[in-house]
Enzyme design. Structure first.
Site, short mmCIF file in Angstrom:
data_model
loop_
_atom_site.label_atom_id
_atom_site.label_comp_id
_atom_site.label_asym_id
_atom_site.label_seq_id
_atom_site.Cartn_x
_atom_site.Cartn_y
_atom_site.Cartn_z
N LYS A 180 34.74 105.47 33.38
CA LYS A 180 36.24 105.66 32.87
C LYS A 180 36.68 104.10 32.77
O LYS A 180 37.26 103.32 33.78
CB LYS A 180 37.26 106.31 33.72
CG LYS A 180 38.29 106.96 32.83
CD LYS A 180 39.32 105.99 32.15
CE LYS A 180 40.44 105.42 32.82
NZ LYS A 180 41.37 104.25 32.22
N GLU A 256 37.46 98.61 45.64
CA GLU A 256 37.63 97.14 45.53
C GLU A 256 38.96 97.10 45.08
O GLU A 256 39.31 97.53 43.84
CB GLU A 256 36.67 96.55 44.60
CG GLU A 256 35.26 96.50 44.96
CD GLU A 256 34.84 95.87 46.51
OE1 GLU A 256 35.64 95.25 46.86
OE2 GLU A 256 33.47 96.15 46.87
N CYS A 290 40.70 89.06 40.98
CA CYS A 290 41.15 89.62 42.14
C CYS A 290 40.72 88.31 43.34
O CYS A 290 41.40 88.43 44.37
CB CYS A 290 40.28 90.73 42.60
SG CYS A 290 38.64 90.55 42.58
N GLU A 389 50.97 90.61 45.09
CA GLU A 389 50.01 90.21 44.35
C GLU A 389 50.70 90.35 42.74
O GLU A 389 51.19 91.19 42.63
CB GLU A 389 48.88 91.35 44.35
CG GLU A 389 47.84 90.84 43.32
CD GLU A 389 46.91 91.81 43.18
OE1 GLU A 389 46.84 93.03 43.01
OE2 GLU A 389 45.21 91.19 43.10
P1 NDP Z 1 44.76 99.70 38.04
O1 NDP Z 1 44.51 100.12 39.42
O2 NDP Z 1 46.15 99.87 37.31
O3 NDP Z 1 43.88 100.36 37.10
C1 NDP Z 1 42.27 100.39 37.32
C2 NDP Z 1 41.66 101.41 36.68
O4 NDP Z 1 42.06 102.67 37.27
C3 NDP Z 1 42.08 101.78 35.14
O5 NDP Z 1 40.69 102.09 34.48
C4 NDP Z 1 42.89 102.60 35.22
O6 NDP Z 1 43.17 103.38 33.87
C5 NDP Z 1 42.50 103.85 36.33
N1 NDP Z 1 43.63 104.48 36.94
C6 NDP Z 1 45.07 104.53 36.95
N2 NDP Z 1 45.51 105.07 37.76
C7 NDP Z 1 44.66 106.18 37.88
C8 NDP Z 1 44.60 107.48 38.56
N3 NDP Z 1 45.66 107.93 39.01
N4 NDP Z 1 43.29 108.17 38.64
C9 NDP Z 1 42.27 107.24 38.33
N5 NDP Z 1 42.13 106.51 37.71
C10 NDP Z 1 43.41 105.63 37.55
O7 NDP Z 1 44.21 98.19 38.20
P2 NDP Z 1 44.39 97.01 36.92
O8 NDP Z 1 43.47 97.56 35.90
O9 NDP Z 1 45.67 96.67 36.39
O10 NDP Z 1 43.67 95.99 37.62
C11 NDP Z 1 44.16 94.87 38.22
C12 NDP Z 1 43.97 95.00 39.76
O11 NDP Z 1 42.66 95.27 40.12
C13 NDP Z 1 44.66 94.01 40.62
O12 NDP Z 1 45.21 94.77 41.75
C14 NDP Z 1 43.22 93.46 40.97
O13 NDP Z 1 43.52 92.80 42.37
C15 NDP Z 1 42.32 94.56 41.33
N6 NDP Z 1 40.97 94.04 41.18
C16 NDP Z 1 40.32 93.98 42.31
C17 NDP Z 1 38.88 93.70 42.31
C18 NDP Z 1 38.04 93.53 43.71
O14 NDP Z 1 36.84 93.67 43.68
N7 NDP Z 1 38.78 93.83 44.84
C19 NDP Z 1 38.19 93.06 41.24
C20 NDP Z 1 39.09 93.10 40.00
C21 NDP Z 1 40.57 93.54 40.15
P3 NDP Z 1 43.97 102.83 32.96
O15 NDP Z 1 43.75 101.28 32.51
O16 NDP Z 1 43.96 103.77 31.77
O17 NDP Z 1 45.46 102.96 33.52
#
Ligand code: NDP
Length: 485
Positions: A180, A256, A290, A389
């Site tokens: 997804k 992550e 991140c 963040e």
């Molecule tokens: P989100 O948590 O908003 O979304 C991540 C993914 O999860 C997207 O595909 C999103 O879909 C999906 N999603 C959202 N809600 C749900 C749910 N209830 N059930 C299942 N899937 C869901 O993160 P962001 O995309 O905004 O990314 C930024 C964040 O990611 C920051 O906090 C960053 O720190 C973290 N990150 C961490 C990394 C690491 O290695 N620790 C690396 C990169 C980023 P949709 O987009 O359609 O909402």
């Protein structure tokens, strides 16, 4: 600014076929740098996820299961090779989707995505397991078997890089997957499906369902009873929602999550090197990585010198067209994210901070979600801007007097993803690195990665580790077989 000359519609990829949603629903994909429409994306939900999971489950017992390790290695290597062959096209799509500079996509995101496949295909041959004999009574040996159907849920900041960082080991370990992608960045995942098909991956082994996260495709994937594991990268708050939902079917989870990473700079470090790396750790990819260091702590005797040089260099950064090779900082991902990031700049002023550089939309860029790289001083550890963040090109700089004091501040957070420490004092480097509560601590560097090493966060920045054997451990079950002698 280059206008959008590429348009691409993104369909789901289920059981080896590109297909629309069952009810034909779509959503628009927007170029964040121009606010123009890039194309339409099939909007999946529970029915499409169910089809994809069924295809993935069937594929677990098809040719993918009986294939030799050598054949699997060949396919994974071919996927890596095809990514390299299509590097420029993928880099272009990634920059159109995310707003990041295309030189960055072309030199890091896409080559590293190919390397993920080459690396994990090589790793297959290194996997060994254990055997133990109990006197002459029994011989035990362990074998690794795939976990089954794995759901991969990804964020928008490094779309192909982070997807392949999960996908390559998941496939190397023999699983089938349903992906997804983030709804904001669907294009490279769609091309990757085509690449995997062209590389000979059997139908159903890889499936992509586009759509939204909450209450839609993402949630349906997490809830599906036939999905055995979820590997998720995204926000900590989303991780909590997914964990609650995954508990109903007791899924294995790899997380992550978010971070608020500190850079700790001691006065004895090489300031020119510090500045050069801090420019990257603060503002690369618009600060939407991140691992970016967003809390900078500088020993008081070096503070003024650091601020002067850091501010001067930051003002030189060119913000703008992702397709101009001179651009260092592109566009933020979306209007919503732009508003969120800039709300923290307003909050910094309310909390008594001083904007040393940036803080506003660059002049002349009236379209797109561009923001000047922003340095904030004058805040203290209790300020929300220092604690939460932001995930944009916004950093705070705070002076400190002693090692004990800075460690206390650095660890005063529920995040624990990464940190970097700058000092030429060997003993202090080891001491401070050991005390910082983070999954990765760099000393006198940042972002240097060896894919064999454990990658992941402590505290609310993650659960589990990715990288080398650590990835294999998540994507496989260790089964013990006991033979009575
Ligand atoms: P989100 O948590 O908003 O979304 C991540 C993914 O999860 C997207 O595909 C999103 O879909 C999906 N999603 C959202 N809600 C749900 C749910 N209830 N059930 C299942 N899937 C869901 O993160 P962001 O995309 O905004 O990314 C930024 C964040 O990611 C920051 O906090 C960053 O720190 C973290 N990150 C961490 C990394 C690491 O290695 N620790 C690396 C990169 C980023 P949709 O987009 O359609 O909402």
């Amino acid at each position: 600014m280059q206008t959008t000359t590429v348009t691409m519609d993104c369909l789901h990829f289920i059981d080896g076929q590109f297909v629309p949603s069952l009810n034909g629903t779509t959503f628009d994909n927007i170029n964040p740098a121009t606010e123009e429409k890039l194309g339409i994306v099939a909007e999946g939900g529970a029915p499409e996820v169910d089809l994809a999971v069924k295809a993935a489950r069937r594929a677990l017992s098809g040719p993918w299961k009986t294939m030799t390790a050598n054949d699997r290695i060949t396919i994974l290597r071919r996927i890596g090779d095809l990514i390299i062959q299509r590097n420029d096209e993928l880099a272009r799509l990634e920059s159109l989707d995310t707003g990041k500079p295309s030189w960055l996509s072309g030199s890091i995101d896409i080559p590293r995505s190919a390397y993920n496949f080459h690396f994990f295909s090589d790793y297959i041959r290194t996997i060994t397991t254990e055997a133990t004999q109990m006197d002459n009574v029994a011989l035990n040996y362990a074998i690794r078997v795939p976990v089954g159907v794995v759901g991969l849920i990804n964020p928008w900041n490094l779309p192909l890089l982070l997807l392949t960082w999960k996908l390559a080991p998941a496939l190397a370990a023999g699983n089938t997957v349903v992906i997804k992608p983030a709804e904001l960045t669907p294009m490279t995942a769609t091309v990757l499906a085509e690449i995997c098909r062209d590389a000979g991956l059997p139908n159903g082994v890889l499936n992509v369902v586009h759509g939204f996260g909450p209450d839609s495709a993402g949630a349906a994937l997490v809830e599906h009873p036939d999905v055995n594991a979820i590997s998720f990268t995204g926000e900590t708050t989303t991780g909590k929602v997914i964990m609650a939902s995954a508990a109903k079917t007791l899924k294995r989870l790899s997380y992550e999550l978010g971070g608020k990473n500190p850079n700790v700079i001691f006065a004895d470090s090489n300031l020119d090197e510090v500045i050069e790396t801090t420019m990257k750790s603060s503002f690369i990819n618009q600060g939407e990585v991140c691992l970016c260091g967003s809390r900078i702590y500088v020993e008081r005797s070096a503070y003024e010198d650091f601020i002067n040089k850091f501010v001067a260099k930051t003002k030189e950064l060119i913000v703008g067209d992702p397709f101009d090779p001179k651009t260092k900082v592109g566009s933020l991902i979306s209007q919503e994210h732009y508003e969120r990031v800039t709300s923290y700049i307003s909050l910094a002023l309310e909390e008594g901070g001083t904007i040393e550089s940036g803080g506003k939309r660059p002049e002349g860029l009236n379209k797109g979600y561009f923001l000047e790289p922003t340095i904030i001083t004058g805040l203290t550890r209790d300020c929300r801007v220092v604690k939460e963040e932001i995930f944009g090109p916004v950093v705070t700089v705070i002076p400190f007097d002693t090692e004990e004091e800075v460690l206390e501040q650095v660890n005063d957070t529920h995040y624990g993803l990464s940190a970097s420490v700058w000092t030429n004092d060997l003993r202090r480097a080891h001491r401070v690195a050991a005390e910082i509560e983070a999954g990765i601590v760099w000393v006198n560097t940042w972002f240097l990665r060896d894919l064999r090493t454990p990658f992941g966060g402590m505290k609310q920045s993650g659960i589990g580790r990715e990288g080398g054997l650590h990835s294999f451990e998540f994507y496989s079950e260790l089964k013990n077989i006991c033979i009575k002698l």
